[in-house]
Scaffold this active site. Structure first.
Site, PDB file in Angstrom:
ATOM      1  N   PRO A  53       0.836  -1.209   0.000  1.00 43.51           N
ATOM      2  CA  PRO A  53       0.000   0.000   0.000  1.00 43.51           C
ATOM      3  C   PRO A  53       0.869   1.256   0.000  1.00 43.51           C
ATOM      4  O   PRO A  53       1.880   1.328   0.708  1.00 43.51           O
ATOM      5  CB  PRO A  53      -0.804  -0.119   1.297  1.00 43.51           C
ATOM      6  CG  PRO A  53      -0.748  -1.563   1.666  1.00 43.51           C
ATOM      7  CD  PRO A  53       0.572  -2.062   1.168  1.00 43.51           C
ATOM      8  N   ARG A  54       0.471   2.222  -0.782  1.00 46.49           N
ATOM      9  CA  ARG A  54       1.256   3.449  -0.891  1.00 46.49           C
ATOM     10  C   ARG A  54       0.960   4.393   0.258  1.00 46.49           C
ATOM     11  O   ARG A  54      -0.144   4.432   0.787  1.00 46.49           O
ATOM     12  CB  ARG A  54       0.952   4.149  -2.221  1.00 46.49           C
ATOM     13  CG  ARG A  54       1.357   3.344  -3.444  1.00 46.49           C
ATOM     14  CD  ARG A  54       1.099   4.112  -4.723  1.00 46.49           C
ATOM     15  NE  ARG A  54       1.917   5.318  -4.788  1.00 46.49           N
ATOM     16  CZ  ARG A  54       1.911   6.156  -5.829  1.00 46.49           C
ATOM     17  NH1 ARG A  54       1.124   5.917  -6.857  1.00 46.49           N
ATOM     18  NH2 ARG A  54       2.679   7.227  -5.831  1.00 46.49           N
TER      19      ARG A  54
ATOM     20  N   GLY B 221       7.522   0.842   0.641  1.00 49.89           N
ATOM     21  CA  GLY B 221       7.253   0.405  -0.720  1.00 49.89           C
ATOM     22  C   GLY B 221       8.286   0.865  -1.721  1.00 49.89           C
ATOM     23  O   GLY B 221       8.682   0.110  -2.622  1.00 49.89           O
TER      24      GLY B 221
ATOM     25  N   ASP C 177      14.777   0.640   6.737  1.00 46.74           N
ATOM     26  CA  ASP C 177      14.010  -0.073   5.708  1.00 46.74           C
ATOM     27  C   ASP C 177      14.913  -0.818   4.750  1.00 46.74           C
ATOM     28  O   ASP C 177      14.636  -1.949   4.341  1.00 46.74           O
ATOM     29  CB  ASP C 177      13.156   0.914   4.907  1.00 46.74           C
ATOM     30  CG  ASP C 177      12.180   1.684   5.776  1.00 46.74           C
ATOM     31  OD1 ASP C 177      12.153   1.437   6.996  1.00 46.74           O
ATOM     32  OD2 ASP C 177      11.464   2.545   5.238  1.00 46.74           O
TER      33      ASP C 177
ATOM     34  N   GLY D 152       3.772   4.037   5.006  1.00 42.71           N
ATOM     35  CA  GLY D 152       4.993   3.794   5.770  1.00 42.71           C
ATOM     36  C   GLY D 152       5.421   2.348   5.873  1.00 42.71           C
ATOM     37  O   GLY D 152       5.966   1.930   6.902  1.00 42.71           O
TER      38      GLY D 152
ATOM     39  N   SER E  81      11.567   1.699  -1.207  1.00 44.21           N
ATOM     40  CA  SER E  81      12.860   1.028  -1.029  1.00 44.21           C
ATOM     41  C   SER E  81      12.782  -0.441  -1.429  1.00 44.21           C
ATOM     42  O   SER E  81      13.783  -1.031  -1.839  1.00 44.21           O
ATOM     43  CB  SER E  81      13.347   1.166   0.416  1.00 44.21           C
ATOM     44  OG  SER E  81      12.417   0.630   1.330  1.00 44.21           O
ATOM     45  N   ALA E  82      11.588  -1.046  -1.336  1.00 38.35           N
ATOM     46  CA  ALA E  82      11.437  -2.435  -1.778  1.00 38.35           C
ATOM     47  C   ALA E  82      11.681  -2.544  -3.280  1.00 38.35           C
ATOM     48  O   ALA E  82      12.355  -3.473  -3.750  1.00 38.35           O
ATOM     49  CB  ALA E  82      10.047  -2.955  -1.422  1.00 38.35           C
TER      50      ALA E  82
END
Length: 630
Positions: free
Chosen positions: A385-386, A392, A440, A389, A394-395
């Protein structure tokens, strides 16, 4: 810059064995110089080198030095390949006993042609695996480093280091600190092999004469021994090519066939490389956030509920594929465009792919890693989900980095695992101006449950924090709730970073308290004291609320915190806001909690921890010849 190709060796083993071969397969190669023997795909070895040298206007002149026995062969080759015949130098030797040695041959060309310029030297009878490397990268790196340059490659596990020149390279500067010519066992643990592929500045050319004067024996006039001496006289830098090399000057027919077949297999393997997909997972900050950006400590968990994956496949052109939902280019109407833009902004995932590719190329240039000229197509997908936090962005960057490393055969020596989180962070901060910390990126590189120490002393001394993987089973059952339709619109930015930079005592003390809470949480996890962990999670959020204030945290976020605590659960942010996590030890209360969140329009789910797969080495899997040359 001048290029000098060395083909004056007198190794007779291969030539003699070709003469004695009774199979008939090599009868047309009797007497042919080693550099003119077939290489990968049947093309002559020297042709590959001449193509690499001659494709771009990188050199003012190219010279080839050979011995008297083989001079006529190379004269014929030059005529057919548009190589200037007048640039072939005959060193006059006819036997191994009157040879000049490779350094002596270089000196002959320098004196004969009165060369006063930078020089690239390469052995023309050297097989190499990947013919797509870019010579321009080598030259540009050499000129930027302003020192001598030695090309090296990572040896395969079965290759014998005692038959090579082995280098030890500083990971920070890429300076070659030690050069071992055919080291004996125990001298070095390095598997980085130098080959006869060097760049010398014109200021260094006089050292060749000095070396030859001090070493009259032809046995010492080889490049391995010269480089072993030179690294102690001036700065010599290393550049890694992601390809294998094999000098066939002193091998027999069996070894020539083995290495030829091996490199041919590697090339076919490279050409037939299937698409590769890498998945990176969302994370929850279990404890200590947001102190990761302020020399604190955190514990984070990667979760299997949400992920981003990137796929790479070889293609004729470099293509970045827009995501149909996250990078829209078509809209139902102007009102539709307005609504999507207002809610989600203008920043999809395509910029993340592009920024990662740019930073990857820049990193390889700076680290002296020459990439082959191969293009690819990148596409991505994500269900994270945008704007809640869960890391998303950095993934996507992490998954893209893994795809690029796989595609170009880079390993953890090229980009150590402990440094990958900083690389990902640099993509976001330097290229995209995203304000973020290391937490993250660490959890998405290491995966699982990780304790992280970002103490300033650690970052300053080793360039990264200490990252300790914990058993994922230590984590208690947790829930995650997040805002259904978050938006960037109206968000208020904090001044905590500015206050930190100015030495604000309240901020500094708070970050120290976050670090202390993290150490206590680690103890609670390791002892299974979930009640204590609940209290620590609440304390983490309360400290954050006190430091940042309600206006910064937002009313919907605070509502989720209060709602969770109404049912005896702990509640804190897993990231920067938009989502809340908690531990509820009463299963009946947990059911009521979930119903309450759903009734108020929040999305809630049970957290599924992601359990990392066993680590695998980033090495080539193909079996290498076991009887390498000596």
């Amino acid at each position: 810059m001048i290029c000098i190709i060395l083909v004056a060796g007198h190794g007779l083993i291969l030539e003699d064995e070709i003469k004695l071969d009774t199979s008939g397969a090599y009868c047309n190669l009797i007497g042919v110089p080693k550099a003119l023997l077939p290489g990968v795909g049947g093309k002559r070895i020297l042709d590959f080198w001449w193509d690499a040298i001659n494709t771009r206007q990188l050199f003012n002149e190219a010279y080839l030095v050979t011995n008297a026995n083989k001079y006529k062969h190379y004269e014929r080759w030059a005529t057919a390949q548009d190589f200037p015949v007048e640039n072939i130098i005959n060193d006059g030797s006819t036997t191994p006993t009157d040879r000049l040695g490779s350094v002596g041959d270089l000196d002959l060309v320098l004196r004969n042609k009165k060369i006063n310029d930078d020089v690239l030297v390469v052995a023309g009878d050297m097989l190499f695996q990947d013919h797509n490397f870019d010579m321009a990268q080598v030259i540009h790196y050499f000129k930027r480093k302003k020192g001598e340059l030695a090309i090296y490659y990572e040896m395969e596990p079965s290759e014998n280091s005692a038959s090579r020149g082995i280098v030890e390279v500083c990971s920070t500067t890429n300076r070659i600190t030690k050069f071992f010519e055919k080291p004996t066992p125990g001298m070095t643990t390095s598997r980085q092999a130098s080959v006869v592929f060097y760049c010398f500045r014109k200021e260094t050319i006089p050292t060749i004469g000095s070396y030859l004067a001090a070493h009259p024996s032809v046995e010492e006039r080889n490049f391995g021994m010269y480089m072993e001496w030179l690294v102690n006289e001036t700065d010599v830098y290393g550049m890694k090519l992601p390809t294998g090399f094999q000098l066939i000057g002193s091998v027999g027919l069996a070894d020539y066939e083995k290495w030829l077949h091996y490199f041919s297999d590697k090339q076919l393997q490279q050409q037939g490389k299937e698409q590769y997909t890498k998945r990176a997972y969302a994370r929850i900050g279990l404890m200590g956030n947001p102190s990761d950006g302020f020399n604190g400590k955190t514990i984070s968990l990667s979760i299997a509920n949400f992920w981003a994956e990137v796929t790479i496949v070889e293609s004729n052109n470099l293509v970045l594929v827009p995501h149909p939902l996250n990078d829209p280019t078509e809209f139902g109407s102007l009102g539709d465009l307005h609504g999507i833009s207002r809610k989600e902004g203008y920043l999809g995932g395509l910029r993340l792919l592009q920024a990662t590719c740019k930073k990857f190329y820049q990193y390889c240039n700076e680290q002296g890693i020459a990439l082959p000229k191969r293009n690819f197509t990148l596409k991505y997908d994500t269900n994270i989900p945008r704007q809640v936090g869960l890391a998303g962005s950095s993934a996507i960057v992490t998954a893209t980095l893994n795809c690029l490393m796989h595609f170009f055969d880079l390993n953890y020596t090229d980009l150590p695992k402990a440094r990958q989180p900083q690389f990902v962070l640099d993509v976001e901060t330097d290229e995209l101006f995203i304000n973020a910390g290391l937490q993250d990126r660490v959890i998405q590189v290491y995966e699982g449950l990780v304790y992280m120490d970002f103490t300033k002393e650690l970052l300053d001394t080793q360039g990264h924090g200490n990252y300790v993987s914990l058993d994922v089973s230590l984590a208690p059952p947790m829930w995650l709730a997040f805002i259904r339709n978050p938006s960037d619109s109206g968000k208020i930015h904090s001044n905590i970073r500015e206050r930190w930079n100015n030495g604000d005592e309240e901020v500094i003390t708070a970050m120290q308290q976050f670090a202390s809470l993290t150490d206590q949480a680690k103890e609670a996890l390791e002892t299974g004291d979930f009640s204590r962990l609940q209290g620590l999670m609440n304390a983490n959020f309360d400290l954050r609320r006190q430091l940042y204030g309600d206006d910064i945290l937002g009313s919907e976020n605070i509502r989720m915190i209060n709602l969770g605590r109404q049912f005896g659960s702990s509640a804190k942010f897993p990231g920067s806001g938009g989502a809340v996590i908690g531990v509820c030890l009463d299963t009946n209360k947990l059911k009521e909690l979930k119903a309450a969140f759903q009734e108020e329009g929040f999305v809630i789910c049970d957290i599924i921890p992601h359990i990392p797969s066993p680590p695998t080495s980033r090495r080539h899997s193909i079996k290498t010849p076991t009887n390498g040359p000596s």
